[in-house]
Design an enzyme around this catalytic site. Structure first.
Site, PDB file in Angstrom:
ATOM      1  N   VAL A  65     -79.818  -1.088 -86.518  1.00 25.36           N
ATOM      2  CA  VAL A  65     -80.147  -2.017 -85.624  1.00 25.36           C
ATOM      3  C   VAL A  65     -78.664  -2.796 -85.231  1.00 25.36           C
ATOM      4  O   VAL A  65     -77.928  -3.307 -86.092  1.00 25.36           O
ATOM      5  CB  VAL A  65     -81.280  -3.205 -86.066  1.00 25.36           C
ATOM      6  CG1 VAL A  65     -80.632  -4.054 -87.114  1.00 25.36           C
ATOM      7  CG2 VAL A  65     -81.479  -4.115 -84.904  1.00 25.36           C
ATOM      8  N   CYS A  66     -78.743  -3.266 -83.834  1.00 25.11           N
ATOM      9  CA  CYS A  66     -77.506  -3.947 -83.542  1.00 25.11           C
ATOM     10  C   CYS A  66     -78.204  -5.020 -82.331  1.00 25.11           C
ATOM     11  O   CYS A  66     -79.379  -5.309 -82.552  1.00 25.11           O
ATOM     12  CB  CYS A  66     -76.480  -3.257 -82.836  1.00 25.11           C
ATOM     13  SG  CYS A  66     -76.926  -2.480 -81.323  1.00 25.11           S
ATOM     14  N   ARG A  67     -77.639  -5.426 -81.362  1.00 21.73           N
ATOM     15  CA  ARG A  67     -77.887  -6.563 -80.324  1.00 21.73           C
ATOM     16  C   ARG A  67     -78.991  -5.865 -79.676  1.00 21.73           C
ATOM     17  O   ARG A  67     -80.239  -6.401 -79.520  1.00 21.73           O
ATOM     18  CB  ARG A  67     -76.733  -6.998 -79.910  1.00 21.73           C
ATOM     19  CG  ARG A  67     -77.379  -8.282 -78.953  1.00 21.73           C
ATOM     20  CD  ARG A  67     -76.320  -9.301 -78.229  1.00 21.73           C
ATOM     21  NE  ARG A  67     -76.675 -10.274 -77.425  1.00 21.73           N
ATOM     22  CZ  ARG A  67     -76.939 -10.325 -76.155  1.00 21.73           C
ATOM     23  NH1 ARG A  67     -76.604  -9.218 -75.383  1.00 21.73           N
ATOM     24  NH2 ARG A  67     -77.182 -11.378 -75.537  1.00 21.73           N
ATOM     25  N   MET A  94     -81.917  -6.318 -81.868  1.00 20.72           N
ATOM     26  CA  MET A  94     -82.217  -7.455 -82.358  1.00 20.72           C
ATOM     27  C   MET A  94     -83.150  -8.408 -81.222  1.00 20.72           C
ATOM     28  O   MET A  94     -83.689  -9.384 -81.490  1.00 20.72           O
ATOM     29  CB  MET A  94     -81.251  -8.433 -82.776  1.00 20.72           C
ATOM     30  CG  MET A  94     -80.777  -7.951 -84.406  1.00 20.72           C
ATOM     31  SD  MET A  94     -82.072  -8.146 -85.631  1.00 20.72           S
ATOM     32  CE  MET A  94     -82.600  -9.713 -85.625  1.00 20.72           C
TER      33      MET A  94
END
Length: 115
Positions: A65-67, A94
């Site tokens: 996961v990242c932004r 996220m």
């Protein structure tokens, strides 16, 4: 001439499809992590992944996961190219995690938020 290898294909998953048993690998930068992250997530910034591969499980489901999902898709493809068969990308990152009502926590004592 040798053809460059194509990035490995990895599946996308949504926050609502995840069980609590997945290994959630957050590849955002330190300031993003500090502002807010998923509880029980594991933090290895994207640029540190090659040096810290041994920390990423090879068994069990690993969700990166990242932004918003771009960096995490790159990391998931990199891991798959290195032999990980258990990785997927969190579609929407996220921001999607938070929008789906999943909890976000911060270790700073400030209100959690997604950067």
């Amino acid at each position: 001439m040798v053809q460059p290898s194509l990035p490995a294909e990895v599946p996308d998953v949504t926050p609502d499809s995840l069980s609590d048993e997945v290994y959630l690998l957050d590849v955002r930068e330190h300031d993003e992590w500090d502002a807010g992250h998923a509880p029980h997530a594991h933090h290895i910034p994207m640029r540190e992944i090659p040096a810290r591969l041994a920390e990423v499980p090879t068994v069990g489901e690993v969700i990166v996961v990242c932004r918003v999902g771009g960096r995490s898709a790159q990391v998931a493809a990199y891991l798959a190219a290195q032999g990980w068969e258990n990785v997927a990308n969190l579609d929407g990152g996220m921001l999607a995690w938070e929008a789906s009502g999943r909890p976000v926590v911060a270790d700073t004592g400030l209100p959690a938020r997604v950067l």
